[in-house]
Motif scaffolding. Structure first.
Motif, PDB file in Angstrom:
ATOM      1  N   PHE A 153       0.839  -1.189   0.000  1.00  0.00           N
ATOM      2  CA  PHE A 153       0.000   0.000   0.000  1.00  0.00           C
ATOM      3  C   PHE A 153       0.873   1.237   0.000  1.00  0.00           C
ATOM      4  N   LYS A 154       0.237   2.371  -0.245  1.00  0.00           N
ATOM      5  CA  LYS A 154       0.907   3.662  -0.179  1.00  0.00           C
ATOM      6  C   LYS A 154       0.110   4.558   0.756  1.00  0.00           C
ATOM      7  N   THR A 155       0.796   5.224   1.668  1.00  0.00           N
ATOM      8  CA  THR A 155       0.113   6.126   2.586  1.00  0.00           C
ATOM      9  C   THR A 155      -0.399   7.353   1.849  1.00  0.00           C
ATOM     10  N   ALA A 156      -1.335   8.034   2.493  1.00  0.00           N
ATOM     11  CA  ALA A 156      -1.888   9.260   1.914  1.00  0.00           C
ATOM     12  C   ALA A 156      -0.847  10.374   1.927  1.00  0.00           C
ATOM     13  N   PRO A 157      -0.897  11.262   0.937  1.00  0.00           N
ATOM     14  CA  PRO A 157      -0.051  12.456   1.002  1.00  0.00           C
ATOM     15  C   PRO A 157      -0.528  13.379   2.120  1.00  0.00           C
ATOM     16  N   SER A 158       0.353  14.206   2.642  1.00  0.00           N
ATOM     17  CA  SER A 158      -0.061  15.191   3.630  1.00  0.00           C
ATOM     18  C   SER A 158      -0.982  16.213   2.981  1.00  0.00           C
ATOM     19  N   SER A 159      -1.665  16.983   3.797  1.00  0.00           N
ATOM     20  CA  SER A 159      -2.717  17.875   3.309  1.00  0.00           C
ATOM     21  C   SER A 159      -2.207  19.008   2.431  1.00  0.00           C
ATOM     22  N   GLU A 160      -0.907  19.240   2.387  1.00  0.00           N
ATOM     23  CA  GLU A 160      -0.368  20.312   1.552  1.00  0.00           C
ATOM     24  C   GLU A 160       0.301  19.802   0.281  1.00  0.00           C
ATOM     25  N   MET A 161       0.364  18.470   0.120  1.00  0.00           N
ATOM     26  CA  MET A 161       1.003  17.908  -1.072  1.00  0.00           C
ATOM     27  C   MET A 161       0.058  17.971  -2.268  1.00  0.00           C
ATOM     28  N   GLY A 166      -6.242   8.842  -7.726  1.00  0.00           N
ATOM     29  CA  GLY A 166      -7.426   8.161  -8.248  1.00  0.00           C
ATOM     30  C   GLY A 166      -7.884   7.100  -7.269  1.00  0.00           C
ATOM     31  N   PHE A 167      -9.201   6.994  -7.092  1.00  0.00           N
ATOM     32  CA  PHE A 167      -9.705   5.934  -6.225  1.00  0.00           C
ATOM     33  C   PHE A 167     -10.938   5.288  -6.847  1.00  0.00           C
ATOM     34  N   ASN A 195      -4.907   0.530 -10.624  1.00  0.00           N
ATOM     35  CA  ASN A 195      -3.940   0.887  -9.592  1.00  0.00           C
ATOM     36  C   ASN A 195      -4.437   2.048  -8.731  1.00  0.00           C
ATOM     37  N   PRO A 196      -5.626   1.915  -8.134  1.00  0.00           N
ATOM     38  CA  PRO A 196      -6.169   3.026  -7.344  1.00  0.00           C
ATOM     39  C   PRO A 196      -5.359   3.271  -6.077  1.00  0.00           C
ATOM     40  N   ALA A 197      -5.349   4.531  -5.638  1.00  0.00           N
ATOM     41  CA  ALA A 197      -4.679   4.867  -4.382  1.00  0.00           C
ATOM     42  C   ALA A 197      -5.423   4.273  -3.200  1.00  0.00           C
ATOM     43  N   PHE A 198      -6.755   4.198  -3.310  1.00  0.00           N
ATOM     44  CA  PHE A 198      -7.565   3.590  -2.260  1.00  0.00           C
ATOM     45  C   PHE A 198      -8.920   3.209  -2.841  1.00  0.00           C
ATOM     46  N   HIS A 199      -9.706   2.527  -2.014  1.00  0.00           N
ATOM     47  CA  HIS A 199     -11.027   2.048  -2.442  1.00  0.00           C
ATOM     48  C   HIS A 199     -12.049   2.329  -1.354  1.00  0.00           C
ATOM     49  N   CYS A 200     -13.232   2.803  -1.762  1.00  0.00           N
ATOM     50  CA  CYS A 200     -14.361   3.004  -0.853  1.00  0.00           C
ATOM     51  C   CYS A 200     -15.467   2.013  -1.210  1.00  0.00           C
ATOM     52  N   GLN A 201     -15.823   1.150  -0.259  1.00  0.00           N
ATOM     53  CA  GLN A 201     -16.935   0.228  -0.445  1.00  0.00           C
ATOM     54  C   GLN A 201     -18.095   0.762   0.384  1.00  0.00           C
ATOM     55  N   THR A 202     -19.188   1.143  -0.279  1.00  0.00           N
ATOM     56  CA  THR A 202     -20.237   1.923   0.379  1.00  0.00           C
ATOM     57  C   THR A 202     -21.390   1.087   0.930  1.00  0.00           C
ATOM     58  N   GLY A 203     -21.130  -0.176   1.227  1.00  0.00           N
ATOM     59  CA  GLY A 203     -22.135  -0.961   1.927  1.00  0.00           C
ATOM     60  C   GLY A 203     -22.747  -2.088   1.135  1.00  0.00           C
ATOM     61  N   ASP A 204     -23.504  -2.937   1.842  1.00  0.00           N
ATOM     62  CA  ASP A 204     -24.029  -4.190   1.311  1.00  0.00           C
ATOM     63  C   ASP A 204     -22.880  -5.049   0.777  1.00  0.00           C
ATOM     64  N   TYR A 205     -21.839  -5.115   1.599  1.00  0.00           N
ATOM     65  CA  TYR A 205     -20.690  -5.987   1.312  1.00  0.00           C
ATOM     66  C   TYR A 205     -21.136  -7.438   1.363  1.00  0.00           C
ATOM     67  N   SER A 239      -5.534  -6.913  -0.637  1.00  0.00           N
ATOM     68  CA  SER A 239      -4.155  -7.045  -0.162  1.00  0.00           C
ATOM     69  C   SER A 239      -3.260  -5.939  -0.702  1.00  0.00           C
ATOM     70  N   ASN A 240      -3.734  -5.227  -1.719  1.00  0.00           N
ATOM     71  CA  ASN A 240      -2.872  -4.260  -2.389  1.00  0.00           C
ATOM     72  C   ASN A 240      -3.497  -2.885  -2.577  1.00  0.00           C
ATOM     73  N   VAL A 241      -4.714  -2.702  -2.068  1.00  0.00           N
ATOM     74  CA  VAL A 241      -5.391  -1.404  -2.182  1.00  0.00           C
ATOM     75  C   VAL A 241      -5.968  -1.032  -0.817  1.00  0.00           C
ATOM     76  N   PRO A 242      -5.548   0.086  -0.235  1.00  0.00           N
ATOM     77  CA  PRO A 242      -6.147   0.522   1.035  1.00  0.00           C
ATOM     78  C   PRO A 242      -7.656   0.686   0.906  1.00  0.00           C
ATOM     79  N   SER A 243      -8.380   0.278   1.936  1.00  0.00           N
ATOM     80  CA  SER A 243      -9.840   0.287   1.828  1.00  0.00           C
ATOM     81  C   SER A 243     -10.487   1.004   3.001  1.00  0.00           C
ATOM     82  N   TYR A 244     -11.668   1.555   2.707  1.00  0.00           N
ATOM     83  CA  TYR A 244     -12.533   2.184   3.698  1.00  0.00           C
ATOM     84  C   TYR A 244     -13.918   1.610   3.469  1.00  0.00           C
TER      85      TYR A 244
END
Length: 474
Positions: A153-161, A166-167, A195-205, A239-244
């Motif tokens: 995974f890759k961490t998020a950039p700081s708020s000023e970067m 893409g997610f 190759n998204p930076a992260f993924h949002c799964q919005t329910g009904d998993y 395993s390779n994309v940060p998720s929320y």
């Protein structure tokens, strides 16, 4: 399935379960690894220790789509014999997170049946905008063979970067509506290619209230998580994309669930909430935002835990969010200096929705007061949009009163798509497609250094089917 078929199926499952015991004391990461709630300095690592290297194969025939429920499924059969079953096992897990400059280790920790053999660890002290590898090791005990699973995974950039980001986002995935009998869901493999930076799964998993089995108790509910998480496409993706992950009604009990809902069989709302927290651990409250550089902030709201009863009379006090979350949402969006702001909502805000059928979201009359407030508030904030789950069709809608734009991802497979007439274009619709797929959101600076956001709907095969490009408003 007749008695003869059950007999041969039983023999097959018996032989299948003998295979892993050629290695004494071996444990497995059959349910994969999730890297969750990533910020610029932290991440949450989740996994589950398993008894077998593979889930029990699917052997039931299915009905036709949509909702390809299994035929003649015995809800009372042993759970460890059900299609997709993955038994957990006692053991211990070690974490190593590393890159070329640094290594963070968490020594061996035990898992147990109390939390379904799941494991969660919060990792702090990471560097912003930095790539990491994750190595999990599992063993039965200190003398046991070691099994490994690797992630990244890759961490998020700081708020000023200022960095392009893409997610991906998806919703609504019923185990039996898979579209690849080997991999599970094509959408996951095609999201990974972006190759998204992260993924949002919005329910009904998962779906507790759909057959195969109906989750009338804690054991059956946990099975739904084991089965869906064992699909190879999900294992490789998470395993390779940060998720929320956000919960919706089917993840927590039944259709349109609220804290006042009666138990589903023996499964209570509180039972399901506990299961959610063991399968989808958080680092803090279920409502939160994540900042991804100077140009993007995403809000992930909680739509089930704090809501009023859906059938209460509408008015100022009726709410999906609850007072604390509503105040947080307003103040945090107003104080954010991110160029683009996106509300990730498990349910629609703009719609349109099925007025005669649904009473549980902000586009319905039942929550008209809070819905009008929310649309007006979001529209008053520059460069603010909604991405919603829960609808089994893709759309882009523009609210006729406020101009607020909403993007619905659609279900994760075509076999799960239904609920709207594809010819029923409403004045709100800018795009409508009653099929499965996912959404990709890309934030970047154009050649004139103007912050720009792009919303792209994809089908399950990874083909773009619609695109909206919007430049930031000063």
């Amino acid at each position: 399935m007749n008695k003869k078929q059950y007999f041969f199926c039983g023999i097959f499952l018996f032989l299948f379960q003998l295979l892993p015991y050629t290695v004494v004391g071996q444990v497995y990461f059959t349910n994969g690894l999730k890297i969750q709630e990533v910020t610029d300095t932290s991440a949450v690592i989740w996994t589950r220790l398993c008894k077998l290297p593979n889930a029990i194969p699917i052997y039931h025939k299915q009905k036709k789509a949509p909702f390809k429920a299994p035929i003649d499924f015995d809800n009372n059969m042993p759970v460890n014999k059900m299609d997709g079953a993955v038994e957990g096992v006692f053991g211990e897990i070690k974490i190593n997170i590393f890159n070329v400059n640094d290594t963070i280790s968490v020594d061996w920790k035990h898992v147990s049946p109390y939390k379904d053999y799941t494991f969660m660890e919060v990792i702090n002290g990471l560097n912003p905008n930095t790539e990491y590898q994750v190595l999990l090791q599992g063993r039965k005990d200190k003398n046991g063979s070691i099994t490994e699973i690797l992630g990244s995974f890759k961490t998020a950039p700081s708020s000023e970067m200022i960095v392009p980001v893409g997610f991906t986002s998806s919703t609504c995935q019923y185990f039996w509506d898979y579209d690849d009998p080997i991999r599970g869901f094509k959408a996951y493999d095609n999201m990974l290619k972006l190759n998204p930076a992260f993924h949002c799964q919005t329910g009904d998993y998962i779906y507790y209230d759909k057959p195969g089995p109906m989750s009338y108790n804690v054991e059956l509910a946990r099975h739904k998580w084991h089965a869906i998480n064992s699909w190879p496409s999900l294992v490789d993706f998470y395993s390779n994309v940060p998720s929320y992950l956000q919960k919706d009604d089917h993840d927590i009990l039944r259709d349109d669930a609220t804290p006042n809902s009666k138990p589903f069989g023996e499964l209570t709302f509180d039972d399901a909430l506990q299961i959610w927290n063991e399968q989808v651990p958080l680092n803090d409250k279920p409502f939160r935002s994540v900042r991804w550089g100077k140009d993007l902030e995403v809000w992930l709201v909680e739509a089930r835990e704090f809501r009023s009863d859906n059938r209460d009379e509408d008015g100022d006090e009726k709410s999906i969010f609850g007072k604390e979350q509503k105040a947080w949402l307003k103040s945090s969006i107003e104080s954010s200096n991110a160029t683009f702001k996106i509300l990730m909502s498990p349910t629609p805000v703009v719609g349109p929705d099925r007025a005669k059928l649904k009473i549980d979201n902000h586009s319905n009359k039942s929550y008209e007061t809070e819905g009008k407030w929310l649309r007006k508030f979001l529209a008053s904030q520059k460069n603010t949009f909604v991405v919603n789950g829960d609808r089994h069709w893709q759309y882009v809608s523009k609210d006729l009163e406020t101009g607020l734009l909403e993007f619905s991802q659609g279900p994760t497979s075509d076999d799960h798509a239904q609920g709207w007439d594809p010819d029923d274009y409403r004045p709100e619709h800018k795009f409508l497609r009653v099929k499965g797929g996912f959404l990709y959101v890309y934030v970047f600076r154009n050649k004139h250094d103007v912050p720009t956001i792009k919303f792209i709907h994809y089908d399950v095969e990874g083909k773009a089917v619609h695109e909206e490009i919007i430049k930031s408003k000063d």
